[in-house]
Design a protein around this motif. Structure first.
Motif, PDB file in Angstrom:
ATOM      1  N   GLU A   1      -7.646  -1.859   1.415  1.00  0.00           N
ATOM      2  CA  GLU A   1      -8.085  -1.305   0.131  1.00  0.00           C
ATOM      3  C   GLU A   1      -9.400  -0.556   0.278  1.00  0.00           C
ATOM      4  OE1 GLU A   1      -6.498  -1.143  -2.602  1.00  0.00           O
ATOM      5  OE2 GLU A   1      -4.786  -2.408  -2.082  1.00  0.00           O
TER       6      GLU A   1
ATOM      7  N   LEU B   1      -9.174   3.478  -0.698  1.00  0.00           N
ATOM      8  CA  LEU B   1      -9.363   3.581  -2.148  1.00  0.00           C
ATOM      9  C   LEU B   1      -9.728   5.002  -2.578  1.00  0.00           C
ATOM     10  CD1 LEU B   1      -9.409   2.026  -4.795  1.00  0.00           C
ATOM     11  CD2 LEU B   1     -11.840   1.572  -4.417  1.00  0.00           C
TER      12      LEU B   1
ATOM     13  N   SER C   1      -8.440  -6.645   1.941  1.00  0.00           N
ATOM     14  CA  SER C   1      -9.755  -6.050   1.685  1.00  0.00           C
ATOM     15  C   SER C   1      -9.990  -4.837   2.579  1.00  0.00           C
ATOM     16  CB  SER C   1     -10.849  -7.096   1.921  1.00  0.00           C
ATOM     17  OG  SER C   1     -10.671  -8.214   1.084  1.00  0.00           O
TER      18      SER C   1
ATOM     19  N   ASP D   1       1.958   1.743  -3.473  1.00  0.00           N
ATOM     20  CA  ASP D   1       0.891   2.287  -4.322  1.00  0.00           C
ATOM     21  C   ASP D   1       0.886   3.819  -4.281  1.00  0.00           C
ATOM     22  OD1 ASP D   1       0.131  -0.243  -4.987  1.00  0.00           O
ATOM     23  OD2 ASP D   1      -1.570  -0.342  -3.611  1.00  0.00           O
TER      24      ASP D   1
ATOM     25  N   GLU E   1      -6.634   7.093  -2.552  1.00  0.00           N
ATOM     26  CA  GLU E   1      -5.730   6.697  -3.635  1.00  0.00           C
ATOM     27  C   GLU E   1      -6.205   7.239  -4.979  1.00  0.00           C
ATOM     28  OE1 GLU E   1      -3.976   2.522  -5.507  1.00  0.00           O
ATOM     29  OE2 GLU E   1      -4.939   2.515  -3.538  1.00  0.00           O
TER      30      GLU E   1
ATOM     31  N   LYS F   1       0.829  -1.206   0.000  1.00  0.00           N
ATOM     32  CA  LYS F   1       0.000   0.000   0.000  1.00  0.00           C
ATOM     33  C   LYS F   1       0.866   1.258   0.000  1.00  0.00           C
ATOM     34  CE  LYS F   1      -3.424   0.258  -0.545  1.00  0.00           C
ATOM     35  NZ  LYS F   1      -4.084   0.573  -1.834  1.00  0.00           N
TER      36      LYS F   1
END
Length: 595
Positions: free
Chosen positions: A383, A387, A380, A346, A390, A343
């Motif tokens: 994210e 999300l 899960s 990301d 992001e 993460k």
């Protein structure tokens, strides 16, 4: 008799002339066909070539060493780690021992492979553990999914393909591939179905196909009915004139199989309940026992749908435990866990540095535990919580993002506030506070494993070096193992500076440990190597130390951290002391002076 001195034509030239003649005489209706000449194997005066020396496996790991390695990455699962580490190390060390004295063990019977069966719910680290072990021990490793195989002769993968894949992993070295590991996941999916009528080619057939490779058999490297294999064999025969038989023996190939075995608990519970029937039986519900898989027996696996011969070839069984909410929290805190590193990576792809609050990690672990999918639920949860950030933050000017408990509880409100006032002082303070918190977590983690890491990397991990490693970890996305390797590398390179200095300048400098730590920190901060720092060291000290050497004859100097920070003051103090020494006593060669 007349002698002919004409040059004998080359076969290719003769073939070309004949071809031109036929073309002129008959047009394109007649052509010259060149016969394929099959080469004969060259004969040598020495006879047959001597046999190649047998390769031996190089394996030095002990079970405890492998357990310590796994502890760095995997939370809980103590029994599974002990079992896998012990049996894998014993398997390969036994092979090494047998190879050291082949004559003593060549006719030995009764040697059984320690093939392993891993049972446990989804998301507890079965595949992850085997992947870590394969990376550590350095033998060829192949992973397969049992669901893609079918019985030989039917549509689907052939189990012998896994053995051939080992040779590919070993870069074509059959000898090395014969000591590899084959890991088959989802093995519970090939248990036979009791409701199926007819041949079960994708289940029972696969079990039977695995029986011989799991024990010992020779697997032909050429795949039957494979046109590529046939063409390769034809090409080899044309070049050598020989038909070679190539096969790999599975005697020393270790098979590890795993599965979630959903429904096996019911079978075990029924067996246990049947055994407790009677006046003296205790009344309990076996299904409520979370550790019921620990009571599994071979008869349970046979009833689940496995052939008894198949179960018998998996003598070692290990059970993976369910992960609690605390275990999931420990996974998130582990600096080597791929979930948080992934993460961070990301966000780093957009140039955004992200830090996580401890309370936020606890909240994520709580959400993941509710998913009831083990460690997979962590992905899960993470994210789902981040999300929206992001998606929106890469289009803004924000480069630092602090994930707090408030962010998780009110994501939409926090995101709007962050986008409206990105330069707000409270966001900067929150990020700085979490950066310190993260750094302290890493210091605590490395300190608690100080002896393990010190022995592993062969370097004394002082408090200063642990702090340097923690800061380097927090500065970029990486795992702690790579950081500690870098600390070791910088330490060794820094020690060579002393050699360079005496070789190039004739002055023997001794870097104090605190000075070495200072150089390592500067290299991390400036993202440069100790070799680059050597040039700065030369510029700061070469002229001054040579001047001291000319006045006093001294050639050896101890360099402290203070000297590195204030080189001019250090050299000035040496010159002042050299003046006093010159006044009161004759100079001594190689007098040791600390600044």
């Amino acid at each position: 008799m007349r002698e002919h001195n004409e040059k004998i034509p080359d076969p290719k030239e003769l073939e070309k002339e004949l071809g031109d003649f036929l073309a002129k005489k008959f047009g394109g209706s007649v052509k010259l066909a060149t016969p394929i000449v099959m080469p004969q194997a060259a004969k040598t005066d020495e006879g047959e070539s001597p046999p190649k020396p047998r390769k031996t496996i190089n394996f030095e790991l002990k079970p405890q060493d492998l357990v310590v390695y796994l502890d760095q990455y995997i939370v809980k699962q103590t029994s599974a780690k002990d079992t896998l580490a012990t049996k894998i190390c014993t398997h390969f060390n036994r092979i090494k021992h047998v190879q050291s004295a082949p004559d003593d063990f060549s006719d030995m019977v009764g040697v059984i492979k320690n093939n392993v069966l891993m049972l446990g719910p989804t998301g507890v680290g079965k595949t992850y553990m085997v992947r870590l072990i394969a990376k550590k021990i350095g033998v060829p490793f192949v992973k397969g999914d049992a669901t893609k195989f079918s019985e030989t002769g039917y549509v689907g993968g052939d189990v012998e393909d896994l053995v051939r894949d080992l040779v590919k992993e070993a870069n074509g070295d059959i000898e090395l591939a014969q000591y590899g590991i084959i890991y088959i996941d989802e093995i519970d999916k090939i248990a036979s179905s009791h409701n199926l009528i007819g041949a079960d080619v994708s289940r029972t057939g696969v079990q039977r196909a695995l029986l011989k490779p799991m024990e010992e058999t020779d697997v032909d490297m050429k795949v039957p009915h494979d046109p590529v294999s046939m063409l390769q064999e034809i090409d080899r025969f044309r070049k050598t004139g020989k038909k070679e038989k190539s096969s790999i023996n599975t005697k020393h190939i270790l098979f590890i199989m795993s599965g979630a075995f959903s429904g096996l608990e019911t079978i075990i519970s029924r067996r246990i309940a049947d055994q407790k029937i009677g006046f003296g039986a205790s009344i309990s519900n076996p299904l409520q026992d979370r550790d019921i898989l620990n009571k599994v027996k071979s008869e349970d696996l046979v009833q689940y749908g496995f052939e008894s011969e198949f179960v018998g070839r998996l003598p070692v069984r290990t059970i993976f435990e369910h992960l609690s909410e605390v275990d999931l929290f420990d996974i998130l805190k582990n600096p080597n866990n791929p979930i948080m590193l992934g993460k961070k990576l990301d966000f780093a792809a957009y140039g955004i540095d992200v830090k996580f609050e401890t309370e936020a990690l606890e909240a994520l672990a709580r959400r993941a535990y509710g998913e009831n999918t083990g460690a997979r639920g962590l992905v899960s949860a993470v994210e789902g919580a981040l999300l929206a950030f992001e998606k929106a933050l890469p289009s803004s000017t924000i480069k630092r993002f602090a994930v707090t408990r408030q962010v998780l509880d009110s994501p939409r409100e926090h995101l709007n506030e962050l986008l409206e006032r990105p330069e707000d002082e409270k966001f900067r303070q929150a990020f700085d506070q979490l950066a310190k918190q993260e750094c302290q977590r890493i210091i605590n983690y490395v300190s608690s494993n100080r002896k393990t890491f010190s022995d592993k990397y062969g370097i004394q991990l002082t408090d200063m070096r642990i702090e340097l490693a923690a800061k380097a970890y927090c500065r970029r996305v990486t795992d702690i193992e790579k950081v500690l390797k870098k600390v070791k590398s910088y330490y060794e390179e820094t020690k060579t500076i002393e050699l360079y200095f005496i070789k190039n300048h004739g002055i023997n400098i001794v870097l104090e440990e605190e000075a070495i730590d200072f150089i390592i920190g500067e290299c991390f901060h400036a993202q440069q190597t100790p070799e680059a720092y050597y040039r700065k060291l030369t510029a700061d000290f070469e002229h001054g130390l040579k001047l001291v050497r000319e006045k006093t004859g001294r050639t050896r100097f101890f360099i402290t951290r203070e000297a590195l920070e204030k080189p001019d003051s250090y050299v000035a103090e040496l010159l002042r002391q050299s003046g006093q020494d010159h006044t009161h006593m004759p100079p001594k060669t190689d007098n040791l002076l600390e600044g």
